[in-house]
Design a protein around this motif. Structure first.
Motif, PDB file in Angstrom:
ATOM      1  N   VAL A 278      22.997  76.622  22.317  1.00 48.37           N
ATOM      2  CA  VAL A 278      24.365  76.562  21.783  1.00 48.37           C
ATOM      3  C   VAL A 278      25.209  77.578  22.534  1.00 48.37           C
ATOM      4  CG1 VAL A 278      25.827  76.916  19.760  1.00 48.37           C
ATOM      5  CG2 VAL A 278      23.602  75.798  19.502  1.00 48.37           C
ATOM      6  N   VAL A 279      26.383  77.154  23.005  1.00 47.82           N
ATOM      7  CA  VAL A 279      27.334  78.045  23.666  1.00 47.82           C
ATOM      8  C   VAL A 279      28.572  78.165  22.772  1.00 47.82           C
ATOM      9  CG1 VAL A 279      28.822  78.385  25.676  1.00 47.82           C
ATOM     10  CG2 VAL A 279      26.509  77.466  25.973  1.00 47.82           C
ATOM     11  N   VAL A 280      28.980  79.405  22.487  1.00 45.95           N
ATOM     12  CA  VAL A 280      30.093  79.641  21.564  1.00 45.95           C
ATOM     13  C   VAL A 280      31.048  80.683  22.140  1.00 45.95           C
ATOM     14  CG1 VAL A 280      28.705  79.073  19.526  1.00 45.95           C
ATOM     15  CG2 VAL A 280      28.816  81.449  20.329  1.00 45.95           C
ATOM     16  N   ASN A 281      32.200  80.807  21.486  1.00 46.60           N
ATOM     17  CA  ASN A 281      33.121  81.893  21.829  1.00 46.60           C
ATOM     18  C   ASN A 281      32.550  83.220  21.350  1.00 46.60           C
ATOM     19  OD1 ASN A 281      33.850  80.778  19.051  1.00 46.60           O
ATOM     20  ND2 ASN A 281      34.997  82.705  19.032  1.00 46.60           N
ATOM     21  N   ARG A 282      32.894  84.303  22.046  1.00 43.32           N
ATOM     22  CA  ARG A 282      32.394  85.633  21.649  1.00 43.32           C
ATOM     23  C   ARG A 282      33.317  86.207  20.572  1.00 43.32           C
ATOM     24  NH1 ARG A 282      28.983  89.297  24.337  1.00 43.32           N
ATOM     25  NH2 ARG A 282      29.080  88.017  26.237  1.00 43.32           N
ATOM     26  N   PRO A 283      32.807  86.428  19.362  1.00 42.79           N
ATOM     27  CA  PRO A 283      33.666  86.945  18.282  1.00 42.79           C
ATOM     28  C   PRO A 283      33.971  88.426  18.466  1.00 42.79           C
ATOM     29  CG  PRO A 283      31.410  86.765  17.536  1.00 42.79           C
ATOM     30  CD  PRO A 283      31.433  86.188  18.927  1.00 42.79           C
ATOM     31  N   THR A 284      35.075  88.854  17.884  1.00 39.01           N
ATOM     32  CA  THR A 284      35.461  90.267  17.961  1.00 39.01           C
ATOM     33  C   THR A 284      35.191  91.014  16.663  1.00 39.01           C
ATOM     34  OG1 THR A 284      37.726  89.666  17.349  1.00 39.01           O
ATOM     35  CG2 THR A 284      37.218  89.820  19.702  1.00 39.01           C
ATOM     36  N   THR A 285      35.033  90.272  15.543  1.00 43.90           N
ATOM     37  CA  THR A 285      34.730  90.886  14.254  1.00 43.90           C
ATOM     38  C   THR A 285      33.635  90.081  13.558  1.00 43.90           C
ATOM     39  OG1 THR A 285      36.332  89.587  12.983  1.00 43.90           O
ATOM     40  CG2 THR A 285      37.146  91.609  14.043  1.00 43.90           C
TER      41      THR A 285
ATOM     42  N   VAL B 231      33.250  81.209  14.235  1.00 42.43           N
ATOM     43  CA  VAL B 231      32.719  80.984  15.585  1.00 42.43           C
ATOM     44  C   VAL B 231      32.493  79.488  15.767  1.00 42.43           C
ATOM     45  CG1 VAL B 231      30.798  81.443  17.158  1.00 42.43           C
ATOM     46  CG2 VAL B 231      31.617  83.250  15.617  1.00 42.43           C
ATOM     47  N   SER B 232      32.849  78.992  16.945  1.00 41.07           N
ATOM     48  CA  SER B 232      32.622  77.568  17.212  1.00 41.07           C
ATOM     49  C   SER B 232      32.193  77.379  18.654  1.00 41.07           C
ATOM     50  CB  SER B 232      33.883  76.750  16.928  1.00 41.07           C
ATOM     51  OG  SER B 232      34.939  77.140  17.779  1.00 41.07           O
ATOM     52  N   GLY B 233      31.540  76.266  18.904  1.00 48.46           N
ATOM     53  CA  GLY B 233      31.080  75.974  20.259  1.00 48.46           C
ATOM     54  C   GLY B 233      30.418  74.616  20.314  1.00 48.46           C
TER      55      GLY B 233
ATOM     56  N   LEU C 153      20.387  71.632  11.440  1.00 48.15           N
ATOM     57  CA  LEU C 153      21.349  72.545  10.811  1.00 48.15           C
ATOM     58  C   LEU C 153      21.861  72.039   9.471  1.00 48.15           C
ATOM     59  CD1 LEU C 153      23.487  73.693  13.892  1.00 48.15           C
ATOM     60  CD2 LEU C 153      21.401  74.689  12.941  1.00 48.15           C
ATOM     61  N   ASP C 154      21.479  70.836   9.102  1.00 48.99           N
ATOM     62  CA  ASP C 154      21.944  70.265   7.832  1.00 48.99           C
ATOM     63  C   ASP C 154      21.396  71.071   6.656  1.00 48.99           C
ATOM     64  OD1 ASP C 154      23.231  68.427   6.158  1.00 48.99           O
ATOM     65  OD2 ASP C 154      21.385  67.270   5.913  1.00 48.99           O
ATOM     66  N   GLY C 155      22.251  71.346   5.695  1.00 46.19           N
ATOM     67  CA  GLY C 155      21.822  72.044   4.490  1.00 46.19           C
ATOM     68  C   GLY C 155      22.086  73.526   4.488  1.00 46.19           C
ATOM     69  N   TYR C 156      22.583  74.067   5.590  1.00 50.73           N
ATOM     70  CA  TYR C 156      22.911  75.498   5.647  1.00 50.73           C
ATOM     71  C   TYR C 156      24.399  75.689   5.361  1.00 50.73           C
ATOM     72  CZ  TYR C 156      18.328  76.226   7.725  1.00 50.73           C
ATOM     73  OH  TYR C 156      16.977  76.271   7.953  1.00 50.73           O
ATOM     74  N   ASP C 157      24.717  76.576   4.443  1.00 55.85           N
ATOM     75  CA  ASP C 157      26.104  76.750   3.998  1.00 55.85           C
ATOM     76  C   ASP C 157      27.002  77.363   5.059  1.00 55.85           C
ATOM     77  OD1 ASP C 157      25.448  75.691   1.547  1.00 55.85           O
ATOM     78  OD2 ASP C 157      25.020  77.662   0.640  1.00 55.85           O
ATOM     79  N   GLU C 158      26.453  78.237   5.889  1.00 56.49           N
ATOM     80  CA  GLU C 158      27.290  79.023   6.796  1.00 56.49           C
ATOM     81  C   GLU C 158      27.497  78.361   8.164  1.00 56.49           C
ATOM     82  OE1 GLU C 158      28.928  81.912   5.972  1.00 56.49           O
ATOM     83  OE2 GLU C 158      28.253  81.250   3.988  1.00 56.49           O
ATOM     84  N   LEU C 159      26.820  77.267   8.420  1.00 51.75           N
ATOM     85  CA  LEU C 159      26.967  76.628   9.728  1.00 51.75           C
ATOM     86  C   LEU C 159      26.704  75.131   9.616  1.00 51.75           C
ATOM     87  CD1 LEU C 159      23.715  76.314  10.614  1.00 51.75           C
ATOM     88  CD2 LEU C 159      24.032  78.741  11.108  1.00 51.75           C
ATOM     89  N   TYR C 160      27.310  74.378  10.546  1.00 51.16           N
ATOM     90  CA  TYR C 160      27.077  72.937  10.562  1.00 51.16           C
ATOM     91  C   TYR C 160      27.379  72.403  11.950  1.00 51.16           C
ATOM     92  CZ  TYR C 160      32.144  72.097  10.267  1.00 51.16           C
ATOM     93  OH  TYR C 160      33.494  72.063  10.526  1.00 51.16           O
ATOM     94  N   ALA C 161      26.918  71.185  12.182  1.00 46.77           N
ATOM     95  CA  ALA C 161      27.139  70.519  13.472  1.00 46.77           C
ATOM     96  C   ALA C 161      27.633  69.108  13.213  1.00 46.77           C
ATOM     97  CB  ALA C 161      25.846  70.493  14.290  1.00 46.77           C
ATOM     98  N   ILE C 162      28.477  68.622  14.113  1.00 49.14           N
ATOM     99  CA  ILE C 162      28.994  67.264  13.983  1.00 49.14           C
ATOM    100  C   ILE C 162      29.091  66.634  15.366  1.00 49.14           C
ATOM    101  CG2 ILE C 162      31.413  68.006  14.090  1.00 49.14           C
ATOM    102  CD1 ILE C 162      31.978  65.732  12.028  1.00 49.14           C
TER     103      ILE C 162
ATOM    104  N   GLY D 215      29.297  69.403  18.368  1.00 49.44           N
ATOM    105  CA  GLY D 215      30.031  70.627  18.109  1.00 49.44           C
ATOM    106  C   GLY D 215      29.310  71.423  17.034  1.00 49.44           C
ATOM    107  N   VAL D 216      29.307  72.746  17.178  1.00 50.43           N
ATOM    108  CA  VAL D 216      28.648  73.623  16.214  1.00 50.43           C
ATOM    109  C   VAL D 216      29.668  74.651  15.724  1.00 50.43           C
ATOM    110  CG1 VAL D 216      26.815  75.325  15.859  1.00 50.43           C
ATOM    111  CG2 VAL D 216      26.415  73.335  17.331  1.00 50.43           C
TER     112      VAL D 216
END
Length: 621
Positions: free
Chosen positions: A421-428, A433-435, A449-458, A465-466
């Motif tokens: 997975v490649v994403v943008n580098r967060p500052t805080t 975060v997306s990628g 990734l299905d079933g995890y509250d803090e992240l998902y993919a479509i 996309g993640v």
């Protein structure tokens, strides 16, 4: 029967089935039959996947009725397409087709910076530019664009959605939705592209209300087939005939370059600059009848893009116009603007600009931008490989434009052999975060990734996309990918290690020698009859075993390699010189080196009237 054509394993056959051995009096096996056996391609399977009949999509007839009411009442449709190659194909197909059918229609150029969903900002932009709009027609998107659809309905517009992405709860908010992946849809092949969905609607409309226009509408299969290949839809069932038809129409728009440039051998070489687009067979046929100018412009634009690619050295003859051209040249070029931050307008202008000269110029700009995309990809790959990457080798941070994340993730996935997975580098820590994620065929990112509250993919299982709700979920993403990969590797077995369908070379384990080319030429010719190849019906590959060869860098920038065997077989490896030349030179110069193995595709090359076998290497083993 299920064909395991992308991750197959070589079956060991009895000795009697071998193509050759020391006793040359034994009968040779049929290499094509052997290949089909290993792929699981029985006669019944090959016949079944060629069946193109299909059911009617839900609410297609309802949309056809609505379109006729819109035409009769003088309503004005504005088409809102997506911005990738399928979206461009859908938009052009819809605009040209509805114009040809006598509708009042506008074509909205999407802003990829807003993402794939149709937004209220898009609706406001459409309303400002096309204030007479009464109907919104989406293509290759819109099924889950609830805010955008609500904004359109608040303006009093009728909303028609054509899409092929999975509908999510609570379901589409549009007046009418046609989508093979609707929650209540029973259409057998969910994997049809957005352009194909809209094509089916226009074809049904013409059959019901303007049958004299059916021939003209069916020529728009050109764009539906292009969308099918570019969006990596399975080349099975109705998609197979669609792609065949698309390529046949495309070839009717190809014009051979006149041979006017003297060459060193006393003959004449083609001059792509002298191609006269008006000489294309299909354009001459269209000129004999009355057609809407916007409809004709779409086909003139396709003829212009073929000329532009000929001038760029990518289309050398009519045989170059195949599914590989769609997937490896045209689609990447049309997808390049969002990768580089370049405006997407030229991609639509290729088919809609006022003159052929302007359409040709637009395509040249698209091709030039694609070259910039290649340079940027190399630059940002270096950032991933050499920069500060604390979450490698699973998650990488990139400063590239967001549209390049998928390309970069795919490159890293191919290097590493596992999901990336490649994403943008967060500052805080609290920043979203997306990628993009890419995975081999044996790993499903979305399901993982299905079933995890803090992240998902479509998107698609191996290309999606993640998104993470906050940067604090990054460590969790790494853990999930690493643990799931380990579990999958334990169960995937041989599927993780694809081999060639046949092994060619010297040795008892080989199915045929490379120095006897006649059976191999016959194999290639028979394999060609199975086209088109693509997703879920992959082109056969062979394992070639080279016991001694000469190696040379070729190409205008010496970026390619040509390996030549003692018997003169040329094995080409595109864009491999920088990474492979030194290693292969050492092997070639070492008389004690073990045979070198590669995965490759066999091709026939016509030169000066002579047909020669050659191999195109994909990777070393």
């Amino acid at each position: 029967m299920n064909s395991k054509d992308t991750m197959n394993t070589k079956t060991t056959l009895p000795d009697a089935a071998r193509q050759w051995r020391a006793d040359e009096t034994e009968p040779a096996a049929d290499l094509f039959a052997l290949l089909c056996q290993r792929r699981g391609w029985s006669g019944e399977y090959l016949a079944a996947i060629d069946v193109s009949e299909h059911a009617v999509l839900k609410d297609l007839d309802t949309m056809v009725t609505a379109l006729e009411e819109i035409r009769r009442s003088g309503g004005t449709i504005t088409i809102a397409p997506d911005f990738d190659m399928d979206g461009i194909s859908s938009g052009v197909l819809g605009y040209a087709g509805l114009k040809e059918l006598g509708f009042n229609v506008n074509l909205h150029i999407p802003d990829y910076r807003r993402g794939h969903d149709l937004t209220p900002e898009d609706i406001a932009e459409i309303n400002a530019r096309f204030p007479g709009t009464t109907v919104l027609l989406t293509c290759d998107g819109g099924v889950n664009s609830h805010a955008g659809i609500r904004a359109a309905r608040m303006l009093g517009w009728q909303t028609l959605v054509t899409d092929h992405h999975q509908e999510l709860e609570p379901g589409s908010q549009a007046d009418i939705t046609v989508d093979p992946c609707r929650l209540d849809e029973t259409y057998a092949l969910g994997g049809i592209c957005g352009a194909h969905v809209l094509y089916q609607i226009l074809e049904a409309y013409a059959a019901a209300h303007q049958p004299f226009k059916l021939w003209a509408i069916r020529l728009l299969r050109l764009f539906a087939g292009l969308g099918t290949v570019s969006d990596v839809m399975p080349v099975l069932y109705e998609n197979r005939q669609l792609v065949r038809d698309s390529l046949s129409i495309a070839r009717l728009l190809h014009v051979s370059a006149p041979k006017t440039i003297p060459n060193p051998w006393g003959g004449m070489d083609p001059d792509p600059d002298a191609i006269d687009i008006a000489r294309a067979t299909l354009l001459q046929l269209l000129a004999t009848e009355d057609h809407d100018p916007a409809y004709v412009a779409a086909f003139e634009g396709f003829a212009a893009l073929l000329k532009a690619f000929a001038q760029a050295g990518k289309v050398r003859d009519i045989d170059s116009v195949n599914e590989g051209f769609y997937g490896f040249y045209l689609a990447p070029a049309m997808n390049s603007p969002r990768r580089t931050g370049y405006p997407i307008d030229d991609c639509f202008a290729v088919f809609t600009a006022p003159s052929i000269a302007e359409r040709l110029a637009a395509m040249h700009r698209v091709i030039e931008n694609n070259e910039r995309r290649k340079e940027l990809t190399a630059l940002h790959l270096a950032e991933l490989n050499d920069g500060d990457q604390p979450l490698a080798p699973w998650v990488y941070f990139s400063a590239a434009p967001g549209g390049m994340y998928g390309l970069l993730a795919n490159q890293m996935m191919e290097q590493l052999g596992h999901p990336v997975v490649v994403v943008n580098r967060p500052t805080t820590p609290d920043e979203p975060v997306s990628g993009s994620g890419r995975a081999p065929g044996w790993f499903d990112i979305i399901t993982t990734l299905d079933g995890y509250d803090e992240l998902y993919a479509i998107g698609h299982q191996q290309a999606c996309g993640v998104k993470l709700r906050t940067a604090q979920a990054l460590d969790q993403l790494v853990t999930i990918l690493e643990d799931s990969t380990r579990v999958t590797m334990l169960t995937a077995g041989d599927a993780m290690h694809p081999t060639g369908d046949l092994v060619l070379g010297a040795g008892s384990e080989c199915d045929a020698p490379l120095d006897d080319t006649e059976p191999l030429v016959e194999l290639v010719r028979r394999v060609e009859t199975l086209r088109p190849f693509g997703h879920e019906f992959a082109e056969p590959v062979v394992e070639i075993v080279l016991d001694g060869f000469a190696v040379k860098s070729i190409g205008s920038e010496k970026q390619h390699l040509r390996l030549t065997t003692a018997t003169g077989l040329a094995c080409l490896w595109w864009n491999a010189a920088e990474a492979q030349l030194e290693r292969l030179t050492e092997i070639a110069d070492d008389a004690t080196a073990q045979p070198t193995r590669f995965l490759a595709k066999l091709q026939l090359n016509e030169f000066l009237g002579e047909t020669r076998l050659q191999a195109v290497i994909e990777r070393s083993i």
